[in-house]
Write an enzyme that holds these catalytic residues in place. Structure first.
Site, PDB file in Angstrom:
ATOM      1  N   HIS A 103     -13.995  14.789  48.488  1.00 22.07           N
ATOM      2  CA  HIS A 103     -14.684  14.921  49.768  1.00 22.07           C
ATOM      3  C   HIS A 103     -14.818  16.383  50.184  1.00 22.07           C
ATOM      4  CE1 HIS A 103     -15.287  14.104  54.211  1.00 22.07           C
ATOM      5  NE2 HIS A 103     -16.108  13.233  53.659  1.00 22.07           N
ATOM      6  N   LYS A 148     -16.220  20.157  50.499  1.00 23.33           N
ATOM      7  CA  LYS A 148     -17.547  20.760  50.541  1.00 23.33           C
ATOM      8  C   LYS A 148     -17.351  22.266  50.385  1.00 23.33           C
ATOM      9  CE  LYS A 148     -17.641  17.158  53.776  1.00 23.33           C
ATOM     10  NZ  LYS A 148     -18.120  16.072  53.013  1.00 23.33           N
ATOM     11  N   ASP A 175     -20.103  33.617  41.798  1.00 27.05           N
ATOM     12  CA  ASP A 175     -19.587  34.778  41.069  1.00 27.05           C
ATOM     13  C   ASP A 175     -18.084  34.914  41.317  1.00 27.05           C
ATOM     14  OD1 ASP A 175     -22.129  35.167  40.079  1.00 27.05           O
ATOM     15  OD2 ASP A 175     -22.719  36.484  41.725  1.00 27.05           O
ATOM     16  N   LYS A 220     -16.412  19.482  62.055  1.00 26.27           N
ATOM     17  CA  LYS A 220     -14.991  19.210  62.283  1.00 26.27           C
ATOM     18  C   LYS A 220     -14.336  20.534  62.665  1.00 26.27           C
ATOM     19  CE  LYS A 220     -16.299  16.102  58.948  1.00 26.27           C
ATOM     20  NZ  LYS A 220     -17.491  16.224  58.091  1.00 26.27           N
ATOM     21  N   HIS A 278     -21.976  16.567  62.524  1.00 25.42           N
ATOM     22  CA  HIS A 278     -21.061  16.337  61.403  1.00 25.42           C
ATOM     23  C   HIS A 278     -19.933  17.368  61.354  1.00 25.42           C
ATOM     24  CE1 HIS A 278     -20.351  15.844  56.860  1.00 25.42           C
ATOM     25  NE2 HIS A 278     -20.096  14.665  57.385  1.00 25.42           N
ATOM     26  N   ASP A 337      -6.514  27.979  72.126  1.00 25.82           N
ATOM     27  CA  ASP A 337      -6.344  29.197  72.930  1.00 25.82           C
ATOM     28  C   ASP A 337      -7.309  30.314  72.541  1.00 25.82           C
ATOM     29  OD1 ASP A 337      -4.337  27.975  74.369  1.00 25.82           O
ATOM     30  OD2 ASP A 337      -2.710  28.867  73.205  1.00 25.82           O
TER      31      ASP A 337
END
Length: 474
Positions: free
Chosen positions: A392, A394, A399, A210, A208, A215
């Site tokens: 979408h 995440k 704190d 991404k 999952h 370089d």
């Protein structure tokens, strides 16, 4: 005939007992699968074979690691050379991440945060066009639309220029996006393309992540896949996501993750490396003073078979003293996480959860699962918000000095099964930046209250309860 059918069914029940009870699943997951297999004998068996079976899974991953043991050892040795070069005193969470998750600590990093696909893709494409040596791209889903085609045009051009281009994609995530013609074009231009785990074999244990590494000096990480809806939204609704651009020592950890996943996806002797591994880890100048760690599971982590992401998130959640703000599109936590959230709220911690009000797939299922848990959390003092659109992102704020951004949803699939990654910052400055982003999102959200659940019909409550039985499978 009836007796034969009964004998077959009894034999099937013994098979269920043997298969489920000798699996490495947790009790709640075993119970859910028993319900599926007992009450849906034929359909349930098919579903279990592609979604629930983990027979020999850890064994397979260990065999891959043993097969490429020399490469993984070299990767570990290379990245650990840069661990805490400044000699900083690590916090308990940073020590935990290094000891348990193998996450190296660097404090020479800089970050740019993107909350919309338009600016993110513009910056990414500019970095790709400037690549001189190699481009490593890894996405769960790639769409054959305007954004996807522009990405592949850039990759093809760089491959023709002699830049090494490697692209990893999840076979399930890209299974229905009509992107294979673009893969063939990139291969014809000299790029290397490989899918991770044929989806027909298993719907669990997907990759999952991404990631993009340019370089060995610039890295990207976050919730956005490749598609125009990350910039333009869906059906008139805003698509709200979070992605980061990284420079500094933390990019080396992203590189290690990509190479590990690439090695795991290839057969022996077909790795496609042009140079020695050290070539992918150049010395980089300090671009900032931001302390950061990358936390990832899968073959990248030597503690295969252990809940690296799950335990790291659990540790972070329980470290909250004043504030815990969470953004997640999917919400189906384990019992341990659920009780932690309740306890924190009852203790006076400001616990807020922001989630999506719309889903492109499986909306009824996800809404009922979330409502089942939200009812309990709101009763304990947790504040729950639904974003007016597609949330979408995440991310998690703890704190005033801790921030996580990555690919991890707060559900069992992300925490325990799929290969995920997130970046952990300990920085008051970056926490303030994302706190303002969260507060802006609150203006576009609706807060749920307990009165709303009291108005639900008996049928709605029954549906939530039934669907919740399958939350460990989500």
């Amino acid at each position: 005939m009836r007796q034969i059918l009964w004998l077959l069914y009894i034999g099937y029940l013994f098979f269920v007992i043997f298969t489920i009870f000798f699996s490495r699943k947790k009790p709640t997951q075993r119970f859910s699968w028993i319900l599926v297999l007992v009450f849906l004998p034929v359909v349930g068996l098919i579903v279990y074979s592609v979604m629930g079976s983990d027979v020999f899974w850890d064994y397979k991953r260990r065999k891959i690691r043993e097969r490429h043991r020399a490469i993984f050892l070299e990767l570990d040795a290379i990245t650990r050379r840069w661990h805490n070069r400044s000699g900083a005193e690590l916090s308990p969470i940073q020590q935990f991440n290094f000891k348990w998750c193998g996450s190296i600590f660097t404090d020479d990093n800089a970050v740019e945060v993107y909350t919309n696909g338009g600016p993110k893709f513009a910056r990414l494409f500019a970095d790709l066009r400037a690549a001189q040596d190699h481009i490593h791209v890894q996405y769960f889903t790639i769409h054959n639309d305007a954004v996807g085609r522009e990405l592949f045009e850039i990759l093809k051009e760089k491959a023709r220029q002699g830049v090494e281009v490697k692209l990893l994609y999840d076979s399930f995530g890209c299974g229905f996006t009509f992107v294979r013609p673009l893969f063939r074009e990139l291969k014809a231009a000299g790029g290397l393309v490989h899918g991770i785990r044929p989806w027909a074999r298993a719907l669990n244990y997907r990759n999952h992540r991404k990631l993009v590494i340019v370089d060995g000096r610039v890295g990207y990480l976050g919730g956005m896949n490749v598609g125009e809806h990350y910039a333009e939204g869906v059906k008139g609704m805003v698509w709200r996501d979070t992605h980061v651009r990284l420079t500094g020592g933390v990019v080396r950890d992203l590189q290690q993750i990509f190479i590990s996943d690439w090695v795991a996806s290839m057969k022996k002797g077909r790795l496609g490396f042009r140079q020695r591994l050290q070539h992918y880890f150049p010395e980089v100048e300090a671009n900032g003073h931001l302390p950061a760690q990358i936390v990832a599971n899968g073959l990248y982590n030597k503690y295969i078979g252990q809940d690296v992401i799950n335990l790291s998130y659990f540790n972070l959640i329980n470290s909250a003293k004043d504030r815990l703000w969470i953004q997640t599109p999917y919400f189906a936590p384990s019992e341990a996480v659920l009780q932690s959230l309740k306890t924190l709220a009852l203790r006076g911690v400001d616990v807020r959860i922001m989630t999506s009000s719309y889903y492109t797939f499986g909306g009824l299922f996800h809404h009922n699962i979330k409502n089942y848990f939200f009812r309990q959390l709101i009763d304990s003092g947790v504040r729950v918000f639904k974003y007016k659109g597609i949330m979408h992102a995440k991310a998690m704020l703890i704190d005033d000095d801790k921030l996580c951004i990555g690919t991890v949803n707060l559900n069992v699939r992300s925490l325990e099964r799929d290969d995920e990654v997130f970046i952990y910052f300990e920085s008051q400055e970056e926490s303030k930046v994302y706190s303002r982003i969260f507060e802006t999102d609150l203006e576009q959200s609706i807060e749920l209250d307990y009165a709303r659940f009291k108005k639900e019909t008996l049928l709605s409550r029954a549906l939530e309860s039934v669907v919740s039985l399958f939350s460990p499978l989500s």
